[in-house]
Design an enzyme around this catalytic site. Structure first.
Site, PDB file in Angstrom:
ATOM      1  N   THR A 242       0.826  -1.202   0.000  1.00 34.08           N
ATOM      2  CA  THR A 242       0.000   0.000   0.000  1.00 34.08           C
ATOM      3  C   THR A 242       0.862   1.254   0.000  1.00 34.08           C
ATOM      4  O   THR A 242       0.628   2.184  -0.779  1.00 34.08           O
ATOM      5  CB  THR A 242      -0.957   0.002   1.210  1.00 34.08           C
ATOM      6  OG1 THR A 242      -1.888  -1.079   1.064  1.00 34.08           O
ATOM      7  CG2 THR A 242      -1.714   1.314   1.299  1.00 34.08           C
TER       8      THR A 242
ATOM      9  N   ASN B 120      -5.325  -9.860  -7.888  1.00 37.21           N
ATOM     10  CA  ASN B 120      -5.413 -10.505  -6.583  1.00 37.21           C
ATOM     11  C   ASN B 120      -6.736 -11.227  -6.342  1.00 37.21           C
ATOM     12  O   ASN B 120      -6.833 -12.043  -5.427  1.00 37.21           O
ATOM     13  CB  ASN B 120      -5.208  -9.462  -5.476  1.00 37.21           C
ATOM     14  CG  ASN B 120      -6.224  -8.343  -5.533  1.00 37.21           C
ATOM     15  OD1 ASN B 120      -6.317  -7.636  -6.545  1.00 37.21           O
ATOM     16  ND2 ASN B 120      -7.000  -8.151  -4.476  1.00 37.21           N
TER      17      ASN B 120
ATOM     18  N   GLN C  33       1.093 -10.093  -6.289  1.00 35.95           N
ATOM     19  CA  GLN C  33       0.675 -11.490  -6.423  1.00 35.95           C
ATOM     20  C   GLN C  33       1.523 -12.278  -7.410  1.00 35.95           C
ATOM     21  O   GLN C  33       1.312 -13.488  -7.577  1.00 35.95           O
ATOM     22  CB  GLN C  33      -0.798 -11.546  -6.865  1.00 35.95           C
ATOM     23  CG  GLN C  33      -1.779 -11.003  -5.845  1.00 35.95           C
ATOM     24  CD  GLN C  33      -1.917 -11.885  -4.608  1.00 35.95           C
ATOM     25  OE1 GLN C  33      -1.468 -13.022  -4.568  1.00 35.95           O
ATOM     26  NE2 GLN C  33      -2.560 -11.346  -3.572  1.00 35.95           N
TER      27      GLN C  33
ATOM     28  N   HIS D  66       4.430 -10.325   2.976  1.00 34.97           N
ATOM     29  CA  HIS D  66       3.513 -11.298   3.573  1.00 34.97           C
ATOM     30  C   HIS D  66       2.724 -12.106   2.553  1.00 34.97           C
ATOM     31  O   HIS D  66       2.008 -13.036   2.920  1.00 34.97           O
ATOM     32  CB  HIS D  66       2.566 -10.601   4.562  1.00 34.97           C
ATOM     33  CG  HIS D  66       1.463  -9.811   3.932  1.00 34.97           C
ATOM     34  ND1 HIS D  66       0.174 -10.296   3.825  1.00 34.97           N
ATOM     35  CD2 HIS D  66       1.436  -8.573   3.403  1.00 34.97           C
ATOM     36  CE1 HIS D  66      -0.591  -9.378   3.252  1.00 34.97           C
ATOM     37  NE2 HIS D  66       0.150  -8.319   2.983  1.00 34.97           N
TER      38      HIS D  66
ATOM     39  N   THR E 158      13.322   5.062  10.677  1.00 32.84           N
ATOM     40  CA  THR E 158      14.284   3.995  10.950  1.00 32.84           C
ATOM     41  C   THR E 158      13.851   2.699  10.286  1.00 32.84           C
ATOM     42  O   THR E 158      12.714   2.250  10.470  1.00 32.84           O
ATOM     43  CB  THR E 158      14.414   3.769  12.472  1.00 32.84           C
ATOM     44  OG1 THR E 158      14.813   4.991  13.084  1.00 32.84           O
ATOM     45  CG2 THR E 158      15.434   2.682  12.770  1.00 32.84           C
TER      46      THR E 158
ATOM     47  N   CYS F  61      -8.576  -6.369   1.806  1.00 34.34           N
ATOM     48  CA  CYS F  61      -8.642  -4.937   2.092  1.00 34.34           C
ATOM     49  C   CYS F  61     -10.052  -4.391   1.991  1.00 34.34           C
ATOM     50  O   CYS F  61     -10.312  -3.245   2.357  1.00 34.34           O
ATOM     51  CB  CYS F  61      -7.719  -4.170   1.149  1.00 34.34           C
ATOM     52  SG  CYS F  61      -5.978  -4.584   1.383  1.00 34.34           S
TER      53      CYS F  61
END
Length: 380
Positions: A71, A150, A178, A200, A236, A324
């Site tokens: 995203t 997706n 994907q 992920h 960071t 989503c």
């Protein structure tokens, strides 16, 4: 039996990835921007991970920007390119079946005064190369097309799309989320200007991704506050998760061919199992221009909410589309763009597989759908 078949939404973190990450968490805890030895130690793992990602995707290390996920990568690429190049034109192009992290950005840009073309797709979910070519003008500054959809698994003809775009002045962004682990993703060979991935979806941790940005591509970065990622993304770096992303990507590519054979066998077995049980269904998308890990089916005898609930009660975990949009009552925009039958999206379910799944699990899903069908077929 419990069967998870929603791998397009997310995948479990592979044990090798966890081991790599735990080593960083417990031992190499320094801030990679610190100049002391502990910071330099963390920087070493950050640099190694960047090199691995670049190598696996055929990019330069300098072209890899680590982000919090797809995203952020999609938002950064689209808005960053558009704002940096708006002096050249205000026309941008995408398709009607993109992920919402792309579509919502285009909708916002449209409100800001940019001219947006949303490309149609056919009933297999493929964009029209002719429509794309006709849509391109001297004012077009960006085209954003996803590699693999997706919700339906359709693979867009990247070489053909890239060739059309290369005959214009537009830059090319690809959401490749994907595609990783299922197709060879070659950043330079496709001549892509910007590409988004997230860990992920291929056995890595949530909350980390990457934006690949071709060297020399002007982009306006919005996240300010520090000079991390060579002044391109302040904040960071999450070194343990970045290490996890790199390891997961390496494993996904290493076993891609064997996994694809297994996934296509599972997909074919699933469809055959449904046919053998005389369950009425139709495939949403393409049977040829597709990956093995996603299959989206239209079941005319039951609405999707009821189907998902009954499957969940049978310990089969699937979805109606993108995670989503979970909780939304709006029909799938992907299926709405593909089919004139407005009712189709209300009766369609996405099943998505993983290399760890077994034939026994596939048969169990088909058996449970068969039971559901017998409960509802009299209402058809």
């Amino acid at each position: 039996m419990e069967v998870y078949a929603d791998y397009a939404a997310t995948t479990p973190v592979k044990q090798q990835v966890i081991d790599k990450m735990m080593n960083i968490y417990s031992t190499h805890y320094g801030n990679p921007s610190s100049i002391h030895s502990i910071g330099r130690d963390a920087r070493k793992y950050l640099d190694e991970s960047r090199h691995i990602v670049a190598k696996e995707l055929n990019a330069k290390s300098s072209e890899v920007i680590f982000t919090s996920g797809a995203t952020e990568s999609n938002n950064t690429a689209i808005k960053g390119i558009v704002y940096a190049h708006q002096h050249k034109g205000k026309h941008i192009i995408t398709s009607k079946i993109e992920h919402h992290s792309v579509l919502h950005v285009f909708e916002q840009l449209e409100k800001e005064g940019f001219d947006v073309t949303y490309l149609d797709v056919d009933e297999e979910g493929l964009v029209s190369l002719k429509q794309l070519q006709n849509a391109l003008t001297d004012e077009t500054i960006l085209v954003s097309i996803m590699f693999v959809n997706n919700e339906i698994g359709t693979v867009q003809p990247m070489y053909d799309i890239e060739e059309v775009i290369n005959n214009s002045n537009a830059l090319f962004h690809v959401d490749a989320v994907q595609a990783i682990g299922h197709l060879e993703v070659n950043f330079h060979e496709f001549n892509i200007d910007a590409m988004s991935i997230t860990a992920h979806k291929f056995g890595g941790p949530k909350g980390v991704g990457a934006l690949l940005l071709k060297e020399g591509t002007a982009l306006k970065f919005s996240q300010l506050g520090g000079e991390q990622e060579t002044k391109r993304r302040a904040g960071t770096e999450n070194v343990p998760q970045i290490v996890g992303l790199a390891e997961a990507l390496k494993l996904a590519n290493q076993y891609r061919d064997d996994n694809n054979v297994h996934l296509m066998n599972l997909k074919n077995q699933f469809l055959v199992s449904l046919q053998e049980r005389s369950i009425p269904f139709e495939l949403n998308g393409s049977m040829t221009d597709t990956t093995g890990h996603i299959v989206n089916l239209y079941f005319p005898f039951i609405d999707v909410e009821t189907m998902l609930t009954l499957l969940d009660l049978s310990n089969v975990y699937v979805s109606s589309g993108s995670a989503c949009t979970a909780g939304s009552t709006t029909p799938s925009h992907v299926l709405a763009a593909m089919y004139s039958n407005e009712d189709r999206a209300q009766h369609s379910v996405r099943f998505s597989f993983n290399e760890a799944m077994t034939e026994q699990e596939i048969k169990y899903i088909a058996t449970e759908i068969h039971k559901i069908y017998h409960k509802f077929k009299e209402e058809v």
